[in-house]
Design an enzyme around this catalytic site. Structure first.
Site, PDB file in Angstrom:
ATOM      1  CG  HIS A 186      -2.149  -1.373   1.207  1.00 28.84           C
ATOM      2  ND1 HIS A 186      -2.547  -1.225   1.179  1.00 28.84           N
ATOM      3  CD2 HIS A 186      -1.544  -2.056   2.529  1.00 28.84           C
ATOM      4  CE1 HIS A 186      -3.502  -2.507   1.959  1.00 28.84           C
ATOM      5  NE2 HIS A 186      -2.789  -2.495   2.331  1.00 28.84           N
TER       6      HIS A 186
HETATM    7  C1  BDR Z   1      -2.922   0.803   5.314  1.00 30.81           C
HETATM    8  O1  BDR Z   1      -3.192   0.442   6.198  1.00 30.81           O
HETATM    9  C2  BDR Z   1      -2.179  -0.099   6.958  1.00 30.81           C
HETATM   10  O2  BDR Z   1      -2.593  -1.742   7.587  1.00 30.81           O
HETATM   11  C3  BDR Z   1      -1.084  -0.018   6.332  1.00 30.81           C
HETATM   12  O3  BDR Z   1       0.538   0.633   6.713  1.00 30.81           O
HETATM   13  C4  BDR Z   1      -1.267   1.713   4.702  1.00 30.81           C
HETATM   14  O4  BDR Z   1      -1.307   2.255   5.488  1.00 30.81           O
HETATM   15  C5  BDR Z   1      -3.720  -0.644   3.826  1.00 30.81           C
HETATM   16  O5  BDR Z   1      -5.490   0.073   4.487  1.00 30.81           O
END
Ligand code: BDR
Ligand code: CA
Length: 312
Positions: free
Chosen positions: A242
């Site tokens: 992500h």
């Molecule tokens: C986001 O949530 C976190 O768990 C990850 O680091 C990312 O920023 C994804 O939904």
């Protein structure tokens, strides 16, 4: 000239890879500081993990600030089920030696934006938006000075990962997200719609492992750890990276495409709290406030990531 950024983060293995990508790219990006926020794990761990990542990158001179330890109005929700107890589970990492800066992250953000020429500092939030919203509420004069906010958060066609309708970063602090999305700041959003296309694979993880560097081995182990959860949960071929999408967007925006649309944050819904209500089809008549990214050239993304991480 390198673009000046502040990374606001809650590491998290994918945050860690994003930070490494930025620190591996000094010709393109000047990291003015890293501000930690409570999110994936509580603040004492996110600020420590941020320093661990800077040291791993060989940049102990970076300045790391601790920010807000809880959302604006709610109890903190964390994600140890994804990232492990430390937030950076996977390889064993030593405690950092580099210091935590004494200044509060919110004050660092405010001071930096006030002292730099207007329009020259970009904010890169990789976690809940608590620090950024607190800075905007405390010092509204800085909003007009921000070059861009480029954030990971939200979802529309991919809907939710922490609830059926909400993405984690927005769900944890929807009131903070609403402040940022309503602020009028130039906003680029990297939602699950795009990050779920930036998937690791056995070959991609092997590329990190085979770099022959400590950073490469650690990134392989982090992405391996992270992958187990996503493959079980989504049945996907790998784990979405992500947060590195934010930094990759700054480095190679041509790899991404999206639409400039209206995005509102649901702060009241019984089933939809934290939803990013994205007017993709332009049916609301509301004013556009965000470039909402929907697509990434995933081959180009991983080529960039692997090439840059191999520099560390
Ligand atoms: C986001 O949530 C976190 O768990 C990850 O680091 C990312 O920023 C994804 O939904
Ligand atoms: Ca994150």
């Amino acid at each position: 000239m390198a673009r000046q950024i502040i990374i606001d983060t809650d590491p998290g293995q994918d945050d860690a890879v994003a930070i490494l990508l930025a620190l591996a790219s000094p010709d393109d990006l000047t990291v003015l500081g890293l501000t930690a926020v409570a999110g994936n794990v509580p603040l004492p761990l996110t600020q420590k993990n941020t320093r661990i990542v800077c040291e791993l990158a060989g940049k102990p001179q970076m300045r790391v600030f601790a920010g807000c330890d809880a959302p604006l109005q709610r109890k903190l929700v964390t994600a140890e089920h994804v990232h492990g107890k430390t937030g950076l589970d996977g390889p064993q990492m030593d405690d950092p030696v580099m210091p935590l800066q004494p200044q509060h992250a919110v004050d660092f953000i405010i001071d930096t934006l006030r002292s730099a020429p207007s329009g020259t500092v970009t904010l890169c939030p990789l976690g809940p938006l608590t620090n950024i919203a607190t800075a905007f509420l405390k010092a509204p004069d800085i909003i007009g000075r921000v070059q861009q906010v480029v954030l990971m958060g939200g979802a529309y066609f991919e809907v939710g990962n922490i609830t059926p309708s909400a993405e984690f970063n927005i769900f944890v602090d929807p009131e903070a997200a609403a402040v940022v999305f309503k602020s009028g700041v130039p906003l680029v959003v990297l939602p699950l719609d795009v990050t779920h296309k930036a998937l690791t694979s056995t070959a991609r993880i092997a590329a990190f492992r085979n770099m022959g560097t400590r950073v490469g081995r650690v990134v392989a182990e982090w992405t391996d750890f992270f992958e187990r959860f996503d493959v079980q949960k989504y049945g996907s071929q790998g784990a979405p990276l992500h947060d590195p999408c934010v930094i990759a967007y700054l480095l190679r925006p041509e790899l991404f495409s999206g639409r400039f649309i209206n995005v509102e944050i649901e702060t009241k819904g019984e089933f939809t709290l934290g939803m990013t209500v994205a007017d993709w089809w332009g049916v609301s008549g509301r004013t556009a406030n965000a470039l909402f990214i929907g697509h990434v050239d995933e081959v180009g993304f991983f080529d960039l990531l692997i090439e840059r991480i191999s520099r560390l």
